[in-house]
Design a protein around this motif. Structure first.
Motif, PDB file in Angstrom:
ATOM      1  N   PHE A   1      23.254  19.868 -59.540  1.00  0.00           N
ATOM      2  CA  PHE A   1      23.878  19.730 -60.860  1.00  0.00           C
ATOM      3  C   PHE A   1      24.669  20.978 -61.241  1.00  0.00           C
ATOM      4  N   THR A   2      24.047  22.145 -61.096  1.00  0.00           N
ATOM      5  CA  THR A   2      24.721  23.385 -61.497  1.00  0.00           C
ATOM      6  C   THR A   2      25.889  23.714 -60.579  1.00  0.00           C
ATOM      7  N   ASP A   3      25.765  23.365 -59.302  1.00  0.00           N
ATOM      8  CA  ASP A   3      26.860  23.621 -58.370  1.00  0.00           C
ATOM      9  C   ASP A   3      28.062  22.737 -58.690  1.00  0.00           C
ATOM     10  N   PHE A   4      27.808  21.474 -59.017  1.00  0.00           N
ATOM     11  CA  PHE A   4      28.907  20.539 -59.258  1.00  0.00           C
ATOM     12  C   PHE A   4      29.569  20.775 -60.620  1.00  0.00           C
ATOM     13  N   PHE A   5      28.753  20.966 -61.653  1.00  0.00           N
ATOM     14  CA  PHE A   5      29.298  21.080 -63.005  1.00  0.00           C
ATOM     15  C   PHE A   5      29.529  22.520 -63.467  1.00  0.00           C
ATOM     16  N   GLY A   6      29.049  23.493 -62.697  1.00  0.00           N
ATOM     17  CA  GLY A   6      29.187  24.878 -63.123  1.00  0.00           C
ATOM     18  C   GLY A   6      28.324  25.195 -64.324  1.00  0.00           C
ATOM     19  N   ALA A   7      27.259  24.431 -64.528  1.00  0.00           N
ATOM     20  CA  ALA A   7      26.366  24.622 -65.679  1.00  0.00           C
ATOM     21  C   ALA A   7      25.357  25.725 -65.383  1.00  0.00           C
ATOM     22  N   LYS A   8      24.810  26.304 -66.448  1.00  0.00           N
ATOM     23  CA  LYS A   8      23.795  27.343 -66.280  1.00  0.00           C
ATOM     24  C   LYS A   8      22.432  26.750 -65.960  1.00  0.00           C
ATOM     25  N   LYS A   9      22.183  25.528 -66.447  1.00  0.00           N
ATOM     26  CA  LYS A   9      20.901  24.878 -66.224  1.00  0.00           C
ATOM     27  C   LYS A   9      21.114  23.440 -65.777  1.00  0.00           C
ATOM     28  N   GLY A  10      20.177  22.950 -64.980  1.00  0.00           N
ATOM     29  CA  GLY A  10      20.187  21.554 -64.587  1.00  0.00           C
ATOM     30  C   GLY A  10      19.267  20.737 -65.472  1.00  0.00           C
ATOM     31  N   PRO A  11      19.174  19.427 -65.256  1.00  0.00           N
ATOM     32  CA  PRO A  11      18.371  18.570 -66.121  1.00  0.00           C
ATOM     33  C   PRO A  11      16.881  18.887 -66.108  1.00  0.00           C
ATOM     34  N   CYS A  12      16.341  19.334 -64.986  1.00  0.00           N
ATOM     35  CA  CYS A  12      14.908  19.665 -64.931  1.00  0.00           C
ATOM     36  C   CYS A  12      14.591  20.897 -65.761  1.00  0.00           C
ATOM     37  N   ALA A  13      15.428  21.920 -65.651  1.00  0.00           N
ATOM     38  CA  ALA A  13      15.237  23.119 -66.468  1.00  0.00           C
ATOM     39  C   ALA A  13      15.405  22.798 -67.949  1.00  0.00           C
ATOM     40  N   MET A  14      16.353  21.908 -68.276  1.00  0.00           N
ATOM     41  CA  MET A  14      16.549  21.533 -69.673  1.00  0.00           C
ATOM     42  C   MET A  14      15.346  20.768 -70.223  1.00  0.00           C
ATOM     43  N   MET A  15      14.760  19.890 -69.417  1.00  0.00           N
ATOM     44  CA  MET A  15      13.567  19.165 -69.867  1.00  0.00           C
ATOM     45  C   MET A  15      12.386  20.115 -70.042  1.00  0.00           C
ATOM     46  N   ASP A  16      12.250  21.093 -69.151  1.00  0.00           N
ATOM     47  CA  ASP A  16      11.195  22.103 -69.312  1.00  0.00           C
ATOM     48  C   ASP A  16      11.372  22.872 -70.621  1.00  0.00           C
ATOM     49  N   ALA A  17      12.619  23.162 -70.978  1.00  0.00           N
ATOM     50  CA  ALA A  17      12.890  23.911 -72.205  1.00  0.00           C
ATOM     51  C   ALA A  17      12.557  23.085 -73.443  1.00  0.00           C
ATOM     52  N   VAL A  18      12.913  21.819 -73.431  1.00  0.00           N
ATOM     53  CA  VAL A  18      12.625  20.939 -74.567  1.00  0.00           C
ATOM     54  C   VAL A  18      11.131  20.686 -74.693  1.00  0.00           C
ATOM     55  N   GLY A  19      10.449  20.554 -73.574  1.00  0.00           N
ATOM     56  CA  GLY A  19       9.027  20.207 -73.555  1.00  0.00           C
ATOM     57  C   GLY A  19       8.849  18.816 -72.977  1.00  0.00           C
ATOM     58  N   LEU A  20       8.083  18.694 -71.910  1.00  0.00           N
ATOM     59  CA  LEU A  20       7.928  17.399 -71.241  1.00  0.00           C
ATOM     60  C   LEU A  20       7.167  16.402 -72.100  1.00  0.00           C
ATOM     61  N   ASP A  21       6.311  16.887 -73.011  1.00  0.00           N
ATOM     62  CA  ASP A  21       5.642  15.987 -73.947  1.00  0.00           C
ATOM     63  C   ASP A  21       6.650  15.370 -74.906  1.00  0.00           C
ATOM     64  N   THR A  22       7.602  16.184 -75.372  1.00  0.00           N
ATOM     65  CA  THR A  22       8.658  15.668 -76.245  1.00  0.00           C
ATOM     66  C   THR A  22       9.560  14.705 -75.494  1.00  0.00           C
ATOM     67  N   VAL A  23       9.872  15.034 -74.243  1.00  0.00           N
ATOM     68  CA  VAL A  23      10.693  14.149 -73.412  1.00  0.00           C
ATOM     69  C   VAL A  23      10.032  12.780 -73.295  1.00  0.00           C
ATOM     70  N   ALA A  24       8.727  12.755 -73.040  1.00  0.00           N
ATOM     71  CA  ALA A  24       8.008  11.490 -72.871  1.00  0.00           C
ATOM     72  C   ALA A  24       7.984  10.681 -74.166  1.00  0.00           C
ATOM     73  N   LYS A  25       7.711  11.342 -75.289  1.00  0.00           N
ATOM     74  CA  LYS A  25       7.667  10.635 -76.572  1.00  0.00           C
ATOM     75  C   LYS A  25       9.037  10.081 -76.942  1.00  0.00           C
ATOM     76  N   THR A  26      10.076  10.868 -76.695  1.00  0.00           N
ATOM     77  CA  THR A  26      11.430  10.410 -76.991  1.00  0.00           C
ATOM     78  C   THR A  26      11.793   9.198 -76.151  1.00  0.00           C
TER      79      THR A  26
END
Length: 321
Positions: free
Chosen positions: A220-245
């Protein structure tokens, strides 16, 4: 009829909830000299937030060339400073009944000019006003990972005063934020709906053993030039919040109300969601706030590929978080 508060610069902004987002919101709103209250009924949560804010606020103000405002910590919702707030932002756990109760209490105790906002991406503010009489002062204000991210999505509860949205937008722009008004009521608002599709496919790839979190984020970061990929973003939000959402989104897609707790009926919990809840949430491995998640704490997410060693599970103390 909503009327603007008399002095939004000298009166405090109150944050309800000292978790991952609450403490970041307190840092953001106090970063230009404005006073902030941070409320949480848990003393350990406030103690953890105090340490975070002491470090993050000084660093952020130094980077921005601003001066910090006073941050007041309290375990009492009846603290006189809260009643004097010009805006209260709810950042409590994604629990529908809890949020409805909080909104009702805030509406009964606060002056009519005080803005009441929710930071929820799962629930439309219109779902939270059943106990609220003064609904013209209620709306969604969705922040992401403040103070780093500057965009904020604003969405009416269906009754929100247009004057309030214009007033709050001006306050946010003065703070250097980038407010965006959602055109129609939308569960997930704007970006969470887009990110939700990416997040769902990422979890499917992980739960089926197609790739590891590190591999996904590297691609993801290689293709989009982003600082974080989706897994790192989910870790930042909180996996419990991800599941509830995700549960709430799935329930709404099926025309059901609430938090998606009825998905267990007839075995309707998708495999990727069951995997996330069983392997991570139920074991206390919820990302950055626990020190262990998809990427946080080492390469632990995803099913193991043939030949990979089996890793040890760790109990994580989440008290106060």
């Amino acid at each position: 009829m909503w009327t603007p508060p008399t002095d939004a610069h000298s009166k405090p902004v109150t944050i309800i909830g000292a978790g991952v987002l609450g403490r970041r919101l307190a840092t953001l709103w106090s970063s230009t000299g404005r006073p902030v209250n941070l409320y949480d009924p848990s003393l350990p949560a406030l103690e953890s937030a105090t340490a975070y804010i002491a470090d993050a606020l000084s660093t952020y103000c130094s980077e921005q060339g601003t001066h910090p405002g006073h941050v007041h910590f309290t375990t009492s919702l009846h603290d006189p400073s809260i009643a004097n707030s010009w805006m209260v932002i709810e950042a409590a756990p994604e629990d529908l009944d809890l949020k409805i109760s909080i909104f009702g209490r805030l509406d009964r105790m606060l002056p009519k000019s005080t803005i009441i906002a929710t930071n929820s991406a799962s629930f439309r503010s219109g779902e939270l006003v059943s106990e609220v009489r003064n609904r013209s002062r209620v709306l969604n204000t969705l922040y992401y990972i403040p103070p780093r991210n500057r965009c904020v999505e604003m969405m009416s509860c269906g009754y929100t005063s247009p004057e309030l949205i214009a007033f709050l937008r001006a306050q946010m722009e003065e703070m250097g934020m980038l407010p965006m008004v959602v055109g129609n009521e939308s569960t997930g608002l704007i970006f969470p709906r887009i990110f939700g599709a990416l997040k769902r496919e990422t979890l499917k790839v992980l739960s089926s053993g197609v790739a590891t979190p590190a591999e996904i984020d590297t691609l993801f970061t290689d293709f989009f030039g982003a600082k974080k990929g989706p897994c790192a973003m989910m870790d930042a939000v909180g996996l419990d919040t991800v599941a509830k959402t995700e549960r709430h989104f799935l329930a709404e897609e099926r025309g059901e109300e609430g938090e998606g707790l009825g998905l267990e009926l007839e075995g309707r919990v998708p495999e990727y969601l069951a995997w996330l809840e069983e392997e991570f949430v139920e074991r206390g491995r919820v990302g950055e706030k626990s020190g262990e998640g998809l990427l946080v704490g080492g390469e632990r997410g995803g099913k193991h590929k043939p030949g990979e060693g089996v890793w040890q599970e760790h109990a994580v103390d989440l008290s106060g978080l």
